[in-house]
Write a protein that holds these residues in place. Sequence first.
Motif, mmCIF file in Angstrom:
data_model
loop_
_atom_site.group_PDB
_atom_site.id
_atom_site.type_symbol
_atom_site.label_atom_id
_atom_site.label_comp_id
_atom_site.label_asym_id
_atom_site.label_seq_id
_atom_site.Cartn_x
_atom_site.Cartn_y
_atom_site.Cartn_z
ATOM 1 N N VAL A 70 9.214 -26.969 4.368
ATOM 2 C CA VAL A 70 8.132 -27.600 5.116
ATOM 3 C C VAL A 70 8.321 -27.214 6.577
ATOM 4 O O VAL A 70 9.395 -27.417 7.146
ATOM 5 C CB VAL A 70 8.154 -29.141 4.965
ATOM 6 N N VAL A 71 7.302 -26.639 7.179
ATOM 7 C CA VAL A 71 7.353 -26.213 8.573
ATOM 8 C C VAL A 71 6.899 -27.368 9.454
ATOM 9 O O VAL A 71 5.854 -27.971 9.212
ATOM 10 C CB VAL A 71 6.435 -24.997 8.812
ATOM 11 N N LYS A 72 7.677 -27.670 10.473
ATOM 12 C CA LYS A 72 7.319 -28.734 11.412
ATOM 13 C C LYS A 72 6.612 -28.126 12.615
ATOM 14 O O LYS A 72 7.160 -27.263 13.300
ATOM 15 C CB LYS A 72 8.566 -29.493 11.865
ATOM 16 N N ASN A 74 -2.157 -22.463 5.483
ATOM 17 C CA ASN A 74 -2.951 -22.694 4.271
ATOM 18 C C ASN A 74 -3.043 -21.420 3.429
ATOM 19 O O ASN A 74 -2.861 -21.445 2.211
ATOM 20 C CB ASN A 74 -4.372 -23.158 4.627
ATOM 21 N N TYR A 75 -3.319 -20.316 4.093
ATOM 22 C CA TYR A 75 -3.484 -19.036 3.394
ATOM 23 C C TYR A 75 -2.216 -18.633 2.641
ATOM 24 O O TYR A 75 -2.267 -18.178 1.506
ATOM 25 C CB TYR A 75 -3.877 -17.947 4.404
ATOM 26 N N TYR A 76 -1.066 -18.840 3.303
ATOM 27 C CA TYR A 76 0.209 -18.461 2.686
ATOM 28 C C TYR A 76 0.820 -19.583 1.838
ATOM 29 O O TYR A 76 1.933 -19.460 1.351
ATOM 30 C CB TYR A 76 1.197 -17.984 3.756
ATOM 31 N N LYS A 77 0.087 -20.694 1.711
ATOM 32 C CA LYS A 77 0.504 -21.821 0.863
ATOM 33 C C LYS A 77 1.864 -22.394 1.278
ATOM 34 O O LYS A 77 2.739 -22.647 0.458
ATOM 35 C CB LYS A 77 0.555 -21.422 -0.622
ATOM 36 N N ILE A 78 2.020 -22.609 2.579
ATOM 37 C CA ILE A 78 3.260 -23.163 3.121
ATOM 38 C C ILE A 78 2.977 -24.587 3.606
ATOM 39 O O ILE A 78 2.031 -24.820 4.371
ATOM 40 C CB ILE A 78 3.807 -22.291 4.264
ATOM 41 N N GLN A 79 3.784 -25.539 3.162
ATOM 42 C CA GLN A 79 3.616 -26.932 3.589
ATOM 43 C C GLN A 79 3.934 -27.079 5.070
ATOM 44 O O GLN A 79 4.818 -26.406 5.595
ATOM 45 C CB GLN A 79 4.540 -27.850 2.788
ATOM 46 N N LEU A 84 -0.729 -29.409 1.112
ATOM 47 C CA LEU A 84 0.221 -28.792 2.049
ATOM 48 C C LEU A 84 0.476 -29.627 3.302
ATOM 49 O O LEU A 84 1.549 -29.545 3.891
ATOM 50 C CB LEU A 84 -0.296 -27.409 2.493
ATOM 51 N N ALA A 85 -0.497 -30.401 3.720
ATOM 52 C CA ALA A 85 -0.459 -31.059 5.032
ATOM 53 C C ALA A 85 0.201 -32.435 4.997
ATOM 54 O O ALA A 85 -0.047 -33.238 4.096
ATOM 55 C CB ALA A 85 -1.880 -31.198 5.568
#
Length: 196
Positions: A65-67, A93-98, A121-122
């Motif tokens: 999860v990226v902060k 969103n495009y790369y499906k990263i939370q 994701l969000a």
Amino acid sequence: DRKFNTWCNYTTRLDTYGCGCQHDCSYCYAKSLLNFRGLWDAKNPRCINVNKIRKIIKKLPKNKVVKLGGMTDCFQPMEAIMQATHTTIMLLNYYKIQYLIVTKSDMIAMDEYINIYDKSLAHFQVTITSTNDITSLSYEKAPSTSKRIQAIEKLQNYGFDVSVRLSPYIYENIDVSILDGIGCNKILIEFLKVNH
């Protein structure tokens, strides 16, 4: 049933603005780290390059999860012009990263952002340091507490994963009855760290 959110430590952080923050909070640890080196500019923070954001995000692991908003607020006033956070969210969103967005701004709940968040994701933490609008404005140049509470409740009503973030928690600045009245299921408390 309010839950106490324990999400605080993240190894992966991404700041869309750096070397300054227009909220210019008096207790800010980033400000204290950068000010003595002459790298802090609250009026004109640096905006990350969109191509740099894309390169960073492409390399991020999918299971983390990226902060956003670790050192500086990703929804400070210049976001209305630069849109670096908006672009970053679209890429995540495009790369499906939370992603976890931490902010003191009600901009987080504007329709143009609500419409791009991916519920799978969000995650959101909206910071409150005082339940009194006048008190909070005496030590931070962020939107008023009442506007932040409205943003929290709007995100909650849309079904997003959102937490009230008391950071730093200053006991005498918090009216528990106001806090208890916020329509949100989660709360996170972080205490002020003072260096001597």
